[in-house]
Design a protein around this motif. Structure first.
Motif, PDB file in Angstrom:
ATOM      1  N   ASP A   1       0.835  -1.213   0.000  1.00 48.30           N
ATOM      2  CA  ASP A   1       0.000   0.000   0.000  1.00 48.30           C
ATOM      3  C   ASP A   1       0.866   1.258   0.000  1.00 48.30           C
TER       4      ASP A   1
ATOM      5  N   ARG B   1       2.846   1.654  -3.304  1.00 47.81           N
ATOM      6  CA  ARG B   1       2.027   2.184  -4.403  1.00 47.81           C
ATOM      7  C   ARG B   1       1.758   3.668  -4.208  1.00 47.81           C
ATOM      8  N   GLY B   2       1.517   4.074  -2.948  1.00 45.84           N
ATOM      9  CA  GLY B   2       1.292   5.495  -2.659  1.00 45.84           C
ATOM     10  C   GLY B   2       2.507   6.327  -3.026  1.00 45.84           C
TER      11      GLY B   2
ATOM     12  N   GLY C   1      -7.406   2.633  -8.143  1.00 42.74           N
ATOM     13  CA  GLY C   1      -6.900   2.943  -6.804  1.00 42.74           C
ATOM     14  C   GLY C   1      -7.808   2.387  -5.720  1.00 42.74           C
TER      15      GLY C   1
ATOM     16  N   LEU D   1      -6.625  -0.823  -3.089  1.00 45.49           N
ATOM     17  CA  LEU D   1      -6.601  -0.690  -1.619  1.00 45.49           C
ATOM     18  C   LEU D   1      -7.638  -1.602  -0.975  1.00 45.49           C
TER      19      LEU D   1
ATOM     20  N   GLY E   1      -0.284   1.948  -8.660  1.00 45.17           N
ATOM     21  CA  GLY E   1       0.522   3.133  -8.375  1.00 45.17           C
ATOM     22  C   GLY E   1       1.638   3.328  -9.381  1.00 45.17           C
TER      23      GLY E   1
ATOM     24  N   TYR F   1      -5.302   7.554  -2.174  1.00 43.81           N
ATOM     25  CA  TYR F   1      -4.203   7.120  -1.296  1.00 43.81           C
ATOM     26  C   TYR F   1      -4.042   8.068  -0.110  1.00 43.81           C
TER      27      TYR F   1
ATOM     28  N   ALA G   1      -2.256   6.149   2.908  1.00 46.81           N
ATOM     29  CA  ALA G   1      -1.247   5.307   2.247  1.00 46.81           C
ATOM     30  C   ALA G   1      -0.077   6.111   1.691  1.00 46.81           C
TER      31      ALA G   1
END
Lengths: 337, 144
Positions: free
Chosen positions: A93, A96-97, A140, A144, A233, A274, A279
């Protein structure tokens, strides 16, 4: 000769960073389990690595990615996300953020210059973004949701990321860029929206005009790419550029510039998902953005001298390695292997 | 010679680029300056050692362990703007607002020349606002 030495230095630096991060996790069943054990053993103090070393490692890691990215024509996020997922202990997480914010920062920094030169054009960008923004937001949300709703969700995401990397590898392997595609006739929609423009091409010493076509097919492709980019991401330059260049007939420089503009808008919209989920950690994002920004400036200068074929092979090798590592890591997490 | 090679760029494009550039520079500066102050140990919302000890967890569990909160929306950092990491988050928000600033700035120029684009800009702005406000108005959708 000097150029050869700088490549050797670059290669060795990347190798050392990867070895070092791998060494930190060596001999453990999985990174997440190792971190959990460390937390259990030391309370909230974490592993035996001093806390201040993590931002330094991240800076060094993203600095090297920043050098490689402009040489290869891929965004930094597409290298950062898979390599970090494979080698660093962060949850996917947060990776990717951070990847999304890195891709966003790079795209926002480049876009104004591209627009002023005539290489990017809001008339071409707007219809494509209208579609891909929706799908990148959905991506997105889904990404998540999967990692948080299912106990093994993060392993499925890791495997899916590995498969996407394999797809990118084959796209890079098979796609041939056309510098100045010839568009004889535009489709009705492209003509109605006047999707055309011009830029000064210094290698030819003259102003070139271009027009793009096949907008409906381009819209479908951008919808799919937007979803994948938002979910993992990733910046989506690896897919945007071939669609704009090979399907819609944009000259390669226009395709790259328009892709950057599209990434800046899609990633900005996906970033809110995010941010709202927590995140995005400054602890990871700030050293990463600093590293990739400084590295990219050096990479842009090296790009003038670089041999494109070698750089492409280097990046494809990294992609293939990261794909394999992510798939293996995901399968191990699911106890399939 | 230089004038001969001057490309005509639509004024709407130039306004879009300028507005986006200004907000981007401000956003990067805020994110980096306060982010570095956070890394150098000034007051923070998230303790760095606790973050490092738990950053292997999925985001929902991470926040539960580190701060004992469930995050859904932006109030967690907007209500703590005296903390360096939350101020750095504000810089990231500015970056995420940069394209919207460009679209809004270019809108009047687009309206003067390209009527169809006005409609597409409207769709873009609605999508953008949905992306920003979705976590507040539909907090459970897509979340855990």
């Amino acid at each position: 000769m000097r150029f050869g030495r700088s490549w050797l230095f670059l290669f060795l630096s990347l190798f050392l960073v990867l070895c070092f991060t791998n060494h930190l996790m060596a001999g453990e069943p999985s990174v997440a389990e190792a971190a959990k054990e460390a937390v259990a053993a030391t309370g909230a103090k974490g592993s035996n690595i001093p806390w201040w070393l993590w931002p330094v490692i991240l800076f060094g890691f993203t600095f090297i990615i920043g050098i490689i990215a402009p040489l290869s024509g891929v965004g930094g996020g597409v290298l950062f996300v898979p390599l970090s997922t494979a080698f660093f202990p962060f949850s996917v997480d947060f990776i990717r953020g951070a990847g999304l914010i890195m891709a966003l920062t790079s795209a926002l920094s480049a876009t104004p210059q591209f627009i002023r030169k005539g290489l990017a054009n809001i008339r071409i960008m707007t219809p494509l973004v209208c579609v891909s923004m929706v799908t990148s937001i959905l991506g997105g949300i889904v990404g998540l949701w999967i990692t948080n709703a299912f106990p093994a969700g993060k392993y499925y995401i890791t495997i899916a990321l590995g498969l996407v990397l394999l797809l990118i590898f084959f796209v890079m392997l098979t796609s041939k860029r056309v510098e100045f595609p010839e568009v004889k006739e535009q489709d009705a929609l492209s003509r109605a929206l006047a999707l055309s423009g011009s830029w000064y091409e210094p290698t030819l010493g003259k102003i070139l005009e271009y027009k793009v076509t096949r907008l409906p097919i381009g819209l479908i492709c951008f919808a799919a790419v937007g979803f994948i980019a938002g979910m993992f991401g990733l910046g989506a330059g690896w897919a945007n550029v071939p669609v704009l260049n090979l399907i819609m007939g944009a000259p390669i420089k226009v395709a790259v510039a328009t892709s950057m503009t599209i990434i800046s808008i899609n990633d900005a919209a996906a970033a809110w998902i995010y941010l709202a989920k927590g995140a995005v950690l400054p602890l990871i994002v700030v050293p990463s953005v600093l590293g990739i920004s400084i590295g990219a400036r050096i990479g842009a200068k090296l790009a003038v001298k670089a041999k494109p074929a070698f750089v492409k092979i280097l990046v494809m090798g990294i992609m293939l390695l990261a794909a394999a590592l992510n798939i293996i890591k995901g399968l191990k997490g699911l106890h399939i292997i | 010679m230089a004038e001969k090679n001057q490309v005509h760029v639509d004024p709407a494009n130039l306004v879009f680029a300028k507005a986006m550039e200004i907000v981007t520079y401000v956003g990067i500066a805020v994110m980096i300056v306060f982010g570095l102050l956070y890394l150098f140990g000034l007051s923070s919302f998230v303790d760095m050692k606790a973050a490092i000890a738990h950053w292997h967890l999925p985001v929902g569990k991470f926040w539960h362990e580190v701060a004992g909160i469930h995050i859904s929306g932006y109030d967690w950092f907007l209500k703590n703007l005296t903390k360096m990491d939350c101020l750095s988050m504000l810089g990231i928000c500015l970056l995420a607002l940069a394209p919207l600033a460009g679209i809004l700035a270019a809108w009047p120029k687009v309206g003067a020349t390209h009527k169809v684009l006005v409609l597409l800009f409207l769709i873009l702005v609605v999508e953008y606002l949905f992306a920003i406000f979705k976590p507040i108005i539909l907090p459970g959708v897509g979340g855990h």
